[in-house]
Write a protein that holds these residues in place. Structure first.
Motif, short mmCIF file in Angstrom:
data_model
loop_
_atom_site.label_atom_id
_atom_site.label_comp_id
_atom_site.label_asym_id
_atom_site.label_seq_id
_atom_site.Cartn_x
_atom_site.Cartn_y
_atom_site.Cartn_z
N LYS A 18 0.83 -1.20 0.00
CA LYS A 18 0.00 0.00 0.00
C LYS A 18 0.87 1.25 0.00
O LYS A 18 1.98 1.25 0.54
N THR A 19 0.35 2.32 -0.59
CA THR A 19 1.01 3.62 -0.58
C THR A 19 0.34 4.49 0.47
O THR A 19 -0.86 4.74 0.39
N TYR A 20 1.10 4.95 1.46
CA TYR A 20 0.57 5.80 2.53
C TYR A 20 1.08 7.22 2.36
O TYR A 20 2.27 7.44 2.08
N LEU A 21 0.20 8.20 2.55
CA LEU A 21 0.56 9.60 2.48
C LEU A 21 0.46 10.24 3.85
O LEU A 21 -0.39 9.88 4.66
N GLN A 22 1.35 11.20 4.11
CA GLN A 22 1.36 11.96 5.35
C GLN A 22 1.24 13.45 5.02
O GLN A 22 1.61 13.88 3.93
N SER A 35 -3.94 9.34 4.51
CA SER A 35 -4.62 8.59 3.46
C SER A 35 -3.73 7.43 3.01
O SER A 35 -2.52 7.42 3.26
N TRP A 36 -4.35 6.47 2.32
CA TRP A 36 -3.58 5.38 1.76
C TRP A 36 -4.25 4.89 0.49
O TRP A 36 -5.45 5.08 0.28
N THR A 37 -3.45 4.30 -0.39
CA THR A 37 -3.94 3.76 -1.66
C THR A 37 -3.50 2.31 -1.76
O THR A 37 -2.33 1.99 -1.55
N SER A 38 -4.43 1.43 -2.07
CA SER A 38 -4.14 0.01 -2.23
C SER A 38 -4.10 -0.35 -3.71
O SER A 38 -5.06 -0.06 -4.44
N THR A 39 -3.00 -0.95 -4.14
CA THR A 39 -2.85 -1.39 -5.52
C THR A 39 -2.84 -2.91 -5.55
O THR A 39 -2.05 -3.55 -4.84
N ASP A 40 -3.70 -3.53 -6.35
CA ASP A 40 -3.79 -4.98 -6.40
C ASP A 40 -2.51 -5.60 -6.94
O ASP A 40 -1.79 -4.98 -7.72
N ARG A 41 -2.24 -6.82 -6.53
CA ARG A 41 -1.20 -7.59 -7.21
C ARG A 41 -1.73 -7.98 -8.58
O ARG A 41 -2.92 -8.23 -8.77
N ARG A 42 -0.85 -8.02 -9.56
CA ARG A 42 -1.25 -8.29 -10.93
C ARG A 42 -0.40 -9.40 -11.52
O ARG A 42 0.82 -9.44 -11.30
N VAL A 43 -1.03 -10.29 -12.27
CA VAL A 43 -0.35 -11.37 -12.96
C VAL A 43 -0.71 -11.29 -14.43
O VAL A 43 -1.89 -11.21 -14.79
N ALA A 44 0.32 -11.31 -15.29
CA ALA A 44 0.09 -11.19 -16.73
C ALA A 44 0.80 -12.35 -17.44
O ALA A 44 1.91 -12.74 -17.06
N PHE A 45 0.15 -12.86 -18.46
CA PHE A 45 0.78 -13.85 -19.32
C PHE A 45 1.42 -13.11 -20.50
O PHE A 45 0.79 -12.25 -21.12
N VAL A 46 2.66 -13.48 -20.80
CA VAL A 46 3.47 -12.72 -21.75
C VAL A 46 3.84 -13.58 -22.94
O VAL A 46 4.24 -14.76 -22.78
#
Length: 277
Positions: free
Chosen positions: A246-250, A261-272
């Motif tokens: 997560k990204t946290y802001l102060q 505040s905080w921002t949550s970014t999902d884990r991502r899986v891609a086939f290449v």
């Protein structure tokens, strides 16, 4: 030299009348003054940011693909761009009003100094399939100064001691590092990497609160594996942010900046699929 962006040069002006529910002025003015008349504007008169730079590096190469390097740097900046507040008068229908205008402006001077240490090695002395293992990593230290916040603590408009805070320059973590385990053998390319940076200043004066905003320490784990099918085709899987960091802001001055505040970014899986012709 870095020229200002078109957005920063945009010649627009927005004027506002700011009162609370009791009809009292509640806008932030110059040097902490409370005012009912505020505004924001672009600045077509911005100068480009210029720097005098001094760099030195020492590099040692050993084996077929191994290296150890050290880079030193020192930079003197002037006319860096930051958000500031100034008083400007506007006249309409014979009435002249002074507004506290927030706009991008040129700072005075700043300094950046530090070093980067990097190391890469493949362990090709190991037997068989293990000889494809390798490691790469780097560590960077950046010390910067010269940033200024010309706004005040909007959570207590009566206080002015926070105006003109001495801040680092925007976007620069003091510490950062990257480490990665790699594998290259028998048509297999694999990589597991962790990237980390310490807290850094996002902006000296955020548009919605006119106060410094910081990003907390952040680390992210990524990985990928590719298999070479033939001379023209590779297939594989790539994972990003595997730890769901997560990204946290102060918000606040350098000594007191609570998380807000905080921002949550999902884990991502891609086939290449990669092709080469």
């Amino acid at each position: 030299m870095v020229r200002p962006s078109f957005a920063q040069l945009n010649p627009y002006t927005s004027l506002n009348f700011s009162f609370d529910e009791n009809g009292q002025p509640n806008g932030t003015g110059v040097n902490g003054a409370v005012t009912a008349f505020t505004g924001s504007s672009g600045n077509p008169n911005l100068k480009p940011t210029k720097a005098k730079q001094f760099d030195a590096s020492m590099e040692y190469y050993f084996g077929r693909a191994n290296s150890l390097t050290l880079g030193l740097f020192y930079k003197e900046l002037k006319d860096y761009i930051f958000s500031g507040i100034s008083e400007e008068s506007y006249t309409s229908n014979g009435e002249t009003v002074t507004f506290a205008m927030t706009r991008q402006t040129n700072g005075s001077k700043g300094k950046i100094k530090g070093f980067e240490l990097a190391y890469t090695q493949f362990f090709d002395f190991l037997p068989g399939a293990l000889s494809g293992l390798g490691f790469t990593g780097n560590f960077t230290l950046v010390d910067s100064s010269g940033g200024k916040n010309t706004a005040v603590n909007v959570f207590d408009p009566n206080q002015t001691e926070n105006a003109g805070l001495d801040l680092p320059l925007e976007g620069m973590s003091k510490y950062s590092y990257n480490v990665a385990g790699i594998y290259e053998k028998y048509g297999v390319s694999a990589r597991v990497a962790y990237n980390w940076r310490s807290s850094y200043l996002l902006t000296t004066s955020a548009a919605n609160i006119n106060y410094p905003v910081w990003s907390e320490d952040y680390g992210q784990l990524d990985a990928s594996i590719l298999l070479q099918v033939n001379d023209h085709l590779k297939v594989g899987v790539q994972g990003t942010n595997l730890l769901a960091s997560k990204t946290y802001l102060q918000v606040g001055d350098p000594d007191l900046k609570p998380r807000y505040s905080w921002t949550s970014t999902d884990r991502r899986v891609a086939f290449v699929v990669r092709t080469r012709f």
